[in-house]
Design a protein around this motif. Structure first.
Motif, short mmCIF file in Angstrom:
data_model
loop_
_atom_site.label_atom_id
_atom_site.label_comp_id
_atom_site.label_asym_id
_atom_site.label_seq_id
_atom_site.Cartn_x
_atom_site.Cartn_y
_atom_site.Cartn_z
N LYS A 47 68.35 13.30 -42.84
CA LYS A 47 68.97 13.72 -41.58
C LYS A 47 70.48 13.75 -41.76
CE LYS A 47 68.84 9.10 -39.58
NZ LYS A 47 68.41 8.28 -38.46
N SER A 48 71.13 14.55 -40.95
CA SER A 48 72.57 14.76 -41.09
C SER A 48 73.22 14.79 -39.72
CB SER A 48 72.83 16.08 -41.82
OG SER A 48 72.31 16.04 -43.12
N LYS A 49 74.55 14.73 -39.72
CA LYS A 49 75.28 14.86 -38.46
C LYS A 49 76.57 15.63 -38.70
CE LYS A 49 77.41 10.32 -38.83
NZ LYS A 49 77.50 8.98 -38.28
N ASP A 97 80.19 16.78 -36.41
CA ASP A 97 81.00 16.59 -35.21
C ASP A 97 81.89 17.80 -35.00
OD1 ASP A 97 79.92 14.06 -35.11
OD2 ASP A 97 81.78 13.02 -35.64
N HIS A 116 71.87 14.66 -29.74
CA HIS A 116 73.27 15.05 -29.65
C HIS A 116 73.96 14.15 -28.63
CE1 HIS A 116 71.46 17.27 -26.32
NE2 HIS A 116 72.64 17.24 -25.75
N ARG A 131 78.61 15.54 -31.16
CA ARG A 131 77.93 15.13 -32.39
C ARG A 131 76.51 15.68 -32.36
NH1 ARG A 131 78.67 9.37 -34.73
NH2 ARG A 131 80.44 10.53 -35.54
N ARG A 154 73.00 15.66 -34.40
CA ARG A 154 72.19 15.01 -35.43
C ARG A 154 70.98 15.90 -35.66
NH1 ARG A 154 73.76 11.79 -31.66
NH2 ARG A 154 75.25 10.14 -32.06
#
Length: 159
Positions: free
Chosen positions: A47-49, A51, A139, A147, A149
């Motif tokens: 998983k990633s995020k 911004d 989010h 952000r 995710r």
């Protein structure tokens, strides 16, 4: 005799499908919200995020639009190609702010079909058909920062 191009060494091992997806999400955000590319990124295999600096919080409908737009681009089976240019050629075409002070004179441009192009030295898929399905898992919005995710559901996982 042809001159060999020199580039900076890269010290990070990206997961190519997720890293290419980052490029697609960035362009999608720029298109939908007229913002810049992500201000912060944490890109991992599971998983990633990302911004983004936004003036107001996106609605639930807009969050769904992001997911739908990214998946539509992925479904186009776009080729991911590289182009090598000098920093001088990149000025005015790309944001040079994130380029390290010690960057080599030659830089690499990553193209996701005709959808996105940006300076990048990371690893990528050869075609968006290798990515799978993009899913925003959550989010949040605080102090002008959205952000996102997300994860990828690979073709094998979907079976």
């Amino acid at each position: 005799m042809e001159k060999q191009l020199e580039f900076n060494l890269h010290n990070k091992e990206e997961f190519p499908p997720m890293h290419t997806t980052e490029h697609i999400v960035n362009r999608t955000m720029m298109n939908l919200f007229h913002c810049g590319r992500s201000v912060e990124a944490h890109i991992e295999r599971k998983k990633s995020k990302l911004d983004y600096a936004l003036k107001e919080e996106p609605t639930a409908v807009q969050i769904q639009q992001i997911e739908d737009a990214v998946n539509e681009v992925i479904s186009r089976h776009l080729p991911v190609t590289m182009e090598y240019i000098t920093q001088e050629e990149a000025v005015g075409r790309f944001d040079m702010e994130r380029l390290p002070d010690d960057a080599s004179e030659n830089v690499r441009v990553v193209h996701v079909g005709d959808y996105d192009e940006c300076l990048c030295i990371g690893k990528h898929v050869e075609n968006t058909s290798e990515i799978g399905t993009f899913k925003i898992i959550s989010h949040s919005y605080e102090n002008g920062i959205l952000r996102l995710r997300f994860k990828l559901i690979t073709n094998e996982q979907a079976k």
